[in-house]
Design a protein around this motif. Structure first.
Motif, PDB file in Angstrom:
ATOM      1  N   GLN A   1       0.288 -11.172 -14.492  1.00 40.52           N
ATOM      2  CA  GLN A   1       1.035  -9.918 -14.404  1.00 40.52           C
ATOM      3  C   GLN A   1       2.462 -10.068 -14.921  1.00 40.52           C
ATOM      4  O   GLN A   1       2.971  -9.189 -15.631  1.00 40.52           O
ATOM      5  CB  GLN A   1       1.049  -9.422 -12.957  1.00 40.52           C
TER       6      GLN A   1
ATOM      7  N   GLN B   1     -11.257 -10.963 -17.505  1.00 35.94           N
ATOM      8  CA  GLN B   1     -11.103  -9.545 -17.175  1.00 35.94           C
ATOM      9  C   GLN B   1     -11.556  -8.656 -18.330  1.00 35.94           C
ATOM     10  O   GLN B   1     -12.249  -7.654 -18.129  1.00 35.94           O
ATOM     11  CB  GLN B   1      -9.649  -9.247 -16.801  1.00 35.94           C
TER      12      GLN B   1
ATOM     13  N   THR C   1      -6.016   3.718 -20.798  1.00 31.38           N
ATOM     14  CA  THR C   1      -5.691   4.171 -19.435  1.00 31.38           C
ATOM     15  C   THR C   1      -4.850   3.130 -18.705  1.00 31.38           C
ATOM     16  O   THR C   1      -3.851   3.469 -18.048  1.00 31.38           O
ATOM     17  CB  THR C   1      -6.989   4.444 -18.643  1.00 31.38           C
ATOM     18  N   ILE C   2      -5.233   1.849 -18.833  1.00 29.13           N
ATOM     19  CA  ILE C   2      -4.483   0.767 -18.184  1.00 29.13           C
ATOM     20  C   ILE C   2      -3.043   0.727 -18.705  1.00 29.13           C
ATOM     21  O   ILE C   2      -2.082   0.640 -17.933  1.00 29.13           O
ATOM     22  CB  ILE C   2      -5.177  -0.589 -18.431  1.00 29.13           C
TER      23      ILE C   2
ATOM     24  N   GLU D   1      -1.139   3.974 -17.495  1.00 29.60           N
ATOM     25  CA  GLU D   1      -0.857   3.995 -16.053  1.00 29.60           C
ATOM     26  C   GLU D   1       0.200   2.964 -15.642  1.00 29.60           C
ATOM     27  O   GLU D   1       0.809   3.093 -14.584  1.00 29.60           O
ATOM     28  CB  GLU D   1      -2.149   3.782 -15.262  1.00 29.60           C
ATOM     29  N   SER D   2       0.415   1.966 -16.497  1.00 34.05           N
ATOM     30  CA  SER D   2       1.463   0.984 -16.217  1.00 34.05           C
ATOM     31  C   SER D   2       2.810   1.427 -16.793  1.00 34.05           C
ATOM     32  O   SER D   2       3.775   0.659 -16.788  1.00 34.05           O
ATOM     33  CB  SER D   2       1.092  -0.373 -16.821  1.00 34.05           C
TER      34      SER D   2
END
Length: 199
Positions: free
Chosen positions: A18, A66, A94-95, A98-99
C-alpha cells in the motif's frame, strides 16, 4: 505462535504494498511500514532478514497474486476473452478512481524506481508481469488464438493496461483505462475472429 508470525509477515507485506502505491518504493521507509502495519519493532528483520529489498519483493509478489486473482475472476464471470479483459480493466479503473487516483500498479512503480538498482527486485517485477501474461495468453489460446500469437497479444494487453493506469493517475480520470478497455476488447475480438475462435 507460527500463525501469529505469519499474520505479522503478511501484514508487513500488505503495508509495504500500500505504501509503495502512495509513496513510491524509495519514499517508503521501514519505520513507516512498521507503523502502518502496527507491527512490533524488529519484526521486519525477523521476517525479512534482507530488510527493505526482501520486503519489497514480498510486496511485488502480493501484487502479482492480487491481479492474478482479478484476471481469474474476470475469466470466470465473462463469456469471452474480450469481455474478460474489459471486466478486469474496468475493475482496475474502479480501484484507481475509488482511491482518488492515489493507487496504481506497485509493480510498475518498483520497476521504474529500482529496476536498474536491484536485480532481485527487477526479477520479482518481471515474474509479476509474467504471472499476468501467462493466464491472459491461456485465455486467448482457449478462444482459438495460436500459442505464439496469444503470448504476443497477452504481452500487449498487459503493457497497455500498465500504461493506461499511469496515464489515468496523471490525468485523474478513468477515461484512459476505459478507452484501453475498448481498444483491447476490440483487438482481442478481431484476433479471435481471425483465428476462427468464438467471440
Amino acid at each position: 505462535m507460527a500463525l501469529k508470525g505469519n499474520l505479522t509477515k503478511a501484514r508487513l507485506a500488505e503495508s509495504m504494498l500500500q505504501l509503495i502505491q502512495t509513496s513510491g518504493y524509495s519514499g517508503t521507509g521501514l519505520n513507516a511500514v512498521i507503523e502502518h502495519a502496527a507491527a512490533p519493532k524488529g519484526s521486519i528483520y525477523f521476517h525479512f532478514p534482507d530488510g527493505k529489498e526482501g520486503l519489497g519483493i514480498a510486496a511485488v509478489e502480493l501484487a502479482a497474486k492480487q491481479f492474478e486473482t482479478l484476471i481469474a475472476e474476470a475469466a470466470t464471470s465473462a463469456g469471452s476473452a474480450a469481455e474478460a479483459a474489459r471486466v478486469a480493466i474496468e475493475a482496475l479503473a474502479t480501484i484507481v478512481s475509488e482511491s482518488n487516483f492515489r493507487l496504481g500498479c506497485p509493480v510498475s512503480v518498483v520497476t521504474l524506481e529500482m529496476g536498474a538498482e536491484s536485480e532481485r527486485l527487477r526479477q520479482a517485477c518481471a515474474a509479476a508481469f509474467e504471472a499476468w501474461i501467462v493466464p491472459t495468453s491461456a485465455l486467448l489460446e482457449a478462444s482459438g488464438v495460436e500459442a505464439k500469437e496469444a503470448r504476443s497479444l497477452a504481452t500487449v494487453v498487459v503493457s497497455t493496461i500498465e500504461g493506461a493506469v499511469i496515464v489515468s493517475r496523471a490525468m485523474q480520470s478513468t477515461q484512459p483505462l476505459l478507452s484501453a478497455a475498448d481498444v483491447v476488447a476490440e483487438l482481442i475480438n478481431q484476433r479471435c475472429k481471425t483465428a476462427g475462435g468464438t467471440r
